[in-house]
Motif scaffolding. Structure first.
Motif, PDB file in Angstrom:
ATOM      1  N   PRO A   1       0.854  -1.232   0.101  1.00 48.11           N
ATOM      2  CA  PRO A   1      -0.031  -0.009   0.087  1.00 48.11           C
ATOM      3  C   PRO A   1       0.930   1.304  -0.093  1.00 48.11           C
ATOM      4  N   SER A   2       0.315   2.307  -0.291  1.00 51.01           N
ATOM      5  CA  SER A   2       0.983   3.594  -0.420  1.00 51.01           C
ATOM      6  C   SER A   2       1.670   3.638   1.008  1.00 51.01           C
ATOM      7  N   ARG A   3       2.555   4.973   1.064  1.00 47.50           N
ATOM      8  CA  ARG A   3       2.942   5.325   2.637  1.00 47.50           C
ATOM      9  C   ARG A   3       1.831   5.966   3.287  1.00 47.50           C
ATOM     10  N   CYS A   4       1.100   6.682   2.481  1.00 44.13           N
ATOM     11  CA  CYS A   4       0.056   7.615   3.125  1.00 44.13           C
ATOM     12  C   CYS A   4      -1.070   6.724   3.709  1.00 44.13           C
ATOM     13  N   ARG A   5      -1.268   5.455   2.943  1.00 47.03           N
ATOM     14  CA  ARG A   5      -2.220   4.800   3.654  1.00 47.03           C
ATOM     15  C   ARG A   5      -1.796   4.001   4.776  1.00 47.03           C
ATOM     16  N   CYS A   6      -0.497   3.783   5.138  1.00 50.38           N
ATOM     17  CA  CYS A   6      -0.009   3.231   6.138  1.00 50.38           C
ATOM     18  C   CYS A   6       0.446   4.155   7.280  1.00 50.38           C
ATOM     19  N   SER A   7       1.079   5.333   7.112  1.00 51.10           N
ATOM     20  CA  SER A   7       1.769   6.049   8.154  1.00 51.10           C
ATOM     21  C   SER A   7       0.725   7.121   8.645  1.00 51.10           C
ATOM     22  N   ARG A   8      -0.352   7.223   7.818  1.00 56.67           N
ATOM     23  CA  ARG A   8      -1.515   8.133   8.707  1.00 56.67           C
ATOM     24  C   ARG A   8      -2.315   7.286   9.510  1.00 56.67           C
TER      25      ARG A   8
ATOM     26  N   PHE B   1      -0.253 -12.324  11.953  1.00 54.91           N
ATOM     27  CA  PHE B   1      -0.373 -13.211  12.795  1.00 54.91           C
ATOM     28  C   PHE B   1       0.960 -13.059  13.929  1.00 54.91           C
ATOM     29  N   PRO B   2       1.212 -13.535  14.998  1.00 50.14           N
ATOM     30  CA  PRO B   2       2.455 -13.184  15.598  1.00 50.14           C
ATOM     31  C   PRO B   2       3.501 -13.691  15.043  1.00 50.14           C
ATOM     32  N   SER B   3       4.635 -12.994  15.023  1.00 47.79           N
ATOM     33  CA  SER B   3       5.883 -12.957  14.471  1.00 47.79           C
ATOM     34  C   SER B   3       5.939 -12.962  12.854  1.00 47.79           C
ATOM     35  N   ILE B   4       4.821 -12.510  12.219  1.00 48.20           N
ATOM     36  CA  ILE B   4       4.832 -12.345  10.727  1.00 48.20           C
ATOM     37  C   ILE B   4       6.129 -11.369  10.274  1.00 48.20           C
ATOM     38  N   SER B   5       6.460 -11.865   9.187  1.00 48.12           N
ATOM     39  CA  SER B   5       7.713 -11.024   8.526  1.00 48.12           C
ATOM     40  C   SER B   5       7.034  -9.754   7.605  1.00 48.12           C
ATOM     41  N   LYS B   6       7.825  -9.163   7.658  1.00 46.97           N
ATOM     42  CA  LYS B   6       7.502  -7.778   6.775  1.00 46.97           C
ATOM     43  C   LYS B   6       7.148  -8.083   5.138  1.00 46.97           C
ATOM     44  N   ASP B   7       7.750  -9.170   4.732  1.00 45.65           N
ATOM     45  CA  ASP B   7       7.607  -9.712   3.525  1.00 45.65           C
ATOM     46  C   ASP B   7       6.342 -10.474   3.367  1.00 45.65           C
ATOM     47  N   GLN B   8       5.949 -11.240   4.409  1.00 49.92           N
ATOM     48  CA  GLN B   8       4.578 -11.990   4.631  1.00 49.92           C
ATOM     49  C   GLN B   8       3.502 -10.923   4.575  1.00 49.92           C
ATOM     50  N   CYS B   9       3.758 -10.003   5.246  1.00 50.92           N
ATOM     51  CA  CYS B   9       2.861  -8.960   5.501  1.00 50.92           C
ATOM     52  C   CYS B   9       2.304  -8.182   4.090  1.00 50.92           C
TER      53      CYS B   9
ATOM     54  N   GLY C   1      -0.938  -7.494   1.385  1.00 52.28           N
ATOM     55  CA  GLY C   1      -1.297  -6.274   0.884  1.00 52.28           C
ATOM     56  C   GLY C   1      -1.564  -5.367   1.996  1.00 52.28           C
ATOM     57  N   CYS C   2      -0.868  -5.721   3.153  1.00 48.02           N
ATOM     58  CA  CYS C   2      -0.979  -4.885   4.250  1.00 48.02           C
ATOM     59  C   CYS C   2       0.268  -4.031   4.728  1.00 48.02           C
ATOM     60  N   CYS C   3       0.259  -3.195   5.593  1.00 45.34           N
ATOM     61  CA  CYS C   3       1.135  -2.306   6.109  1.00 45.34           C
ATOM     62  C   CYS C   3       1.969  -2.866   7.367  1.00 45.34           C
ATOM     63  N   TYR C   4       3.368  -2.585   7.480  1.00 43.48           N
ATOM     64  CA  TYR C   4       3.852  -3.037   8.501  1.00 43.48           C
ATOM     65  C   TYR C   4       4.812  -2.132   9.007  1.00 43.48           C
ATOM     66  N   ASP C   5       4.766  -1.962  10.475  1.00 49.85           N
ATOM     67  CA  ASP C   5       5.530  -0.931  11.077  1.00 49.85           C
ATOM     68  C   ASP C   5       5.838  -1.464  12.397  1.00 49.85           C
ATOM     69  N   HIS C   6       6.799  -1.799  12.887  1.00 48.21           N
ATOM     70  CA  HIS C   6       7.447  -2.523  14.134  1.00 48.21           C
ATOM     71  C   HIS C   6       7.879  -1.348  15.125  1.00 48.21           C
ATOM     72  N   LYS C   7       7.794  -0.110  14.924  1.00 50.15           N
ATOM     73  CA  LYS C   7       8.408   0.758  15.641  1.00 50.15           C
ATOM     74  C   LYS C   7       7.509   1.051  17.153  1.00 50.15           C
ATOM     75  N   VAL C   8       6.270   0.713  17.215  1.00 50.05           N
ATOM     76  CA  VAL C   8       5.458   0.921  18.339  1.00 50.05           C
ATOM     77  C   VAL C   8       5.024  -0.286  18.916  1.00 50.05           C
ATOM     78  N   GLY C   9       5.469  -0.545  20.323  1.00 48.31           N
ATOM     79  CA  GLY C   9       5.240  -1.796  20.865  1.00 48.31           C
ATOM     80  C   GLY C   9       3.537  -1.683  21.477  1.00 48.31           C
ATOM     81  N   GLY C  10       3.117  -3.090  21.498  1.00 46.33           N
ATOM     82  CA  GLY C  10       1.864  -3.266  22.156  1.00 46.33           C
ATOM     83  C   GLY C  10       0.633  -3.065  21.098  1.00 46.33           C
ATOM     84  N   VAL C  11       0.978  -2.781  19.997  1.00 45.96           N
ATOM     85  CA  VAL C  11      -0.046  -2.887  18.808  1.00 45.96           C
ATOM     86  C   VAL C  11       0.307  -3.773  17.487  1.00 45.96           C
ATOM     87  N   PRO C  12      -0.465  -3.949  16.804  1.00 46.70           N
ATOM     88  CA  PRO C  12      -0.231  -4.770  15.496  1.00 46.70           C
ATOM     89  C   PRO C  12       0.854  -4.167  14.677  1.00 46.70           C
TER      90      PRO C  12
END
Length: 155
Positions: free
Chosen positions: A26-33, A44-52, A56-67
């Motif tokens: 997805p575009s950066r705006c669709r994920c970062s906003r 699912f738990p421990s999904i990789s960025k590539d699998q995500c 067709g989903c967004c991936y961001d591991h910078k915030v804990g306690g959220v997907p």
């Protein structure tokens, strides 16, 4: 190759095309906003960025306690219009048409019953090869009118 081989090849081609289409990032705006605490899990738990991304989903591991793998915001015609409904600032009035909203240089989306349908856009960084110009839009806001739809660079 016999008829059975041709059928198998056709099935493999269709499956390959489905993976390619579903695997587009997805575009950066669709994920970062998206507010991290409003993310809807897409993995699912421990999904990789590539699998995500394959999903067709967004991936961001910078915030804990959220997907970390989460569904993107809905696609819009202009990246400037991609935002959570709760982040929209009203640019119109109840019952405004798409055309009237566009004449105010605002965004229009009636996909949600919550929040305004006609709303002010959010800035997007200019992309190379685009001709952007500022235009005044009510309440002191500025809209960057783009001749081409930006594909990344959310502020």
């Amino acid at each position: 190759m016999g008829p059975r081989g041709a059928q198998l090849l056709a099935v493999l081609l269709v499956l390959g095309l489905c993976v390619l289409v579903a695997g587009q990032n997805p575009s950066r705006c669709r994920c970062s906003r998206i507010n991290p605490y409003n993310r809807k899990d897409c993995g699912f738990p421990s999904i990789s960025k590539d699998q995500c991304f394959v999903k067709g989903c967004c991936y961001d591991h910078k915030v804990g306690g959220v997907p970390w793998c989460f569904h993107p915001l809905p696609d819009q015609v202009l990246e400037q219009c991609v935002m959570e409904v709760s982040a929209r600032s009203d640019c119109g009035y109840p019952g405004i048409t798409t055309e009237k909203c566009a004449s105010r240089h605002c965004c229009f989306s009636n996909k949600s019953s919550e929040g305004p349908w006609c709303y002010f856009p959010e800035p997007v960084d200019d992309q190379p090869g685009q001709n952007a110009q500022d235009e005044g839009v009510g309440r002191g806001s500025r809209l960057r009118v783009m001749e081409a739809v930006p594909t990344s660079g959310c502020v």
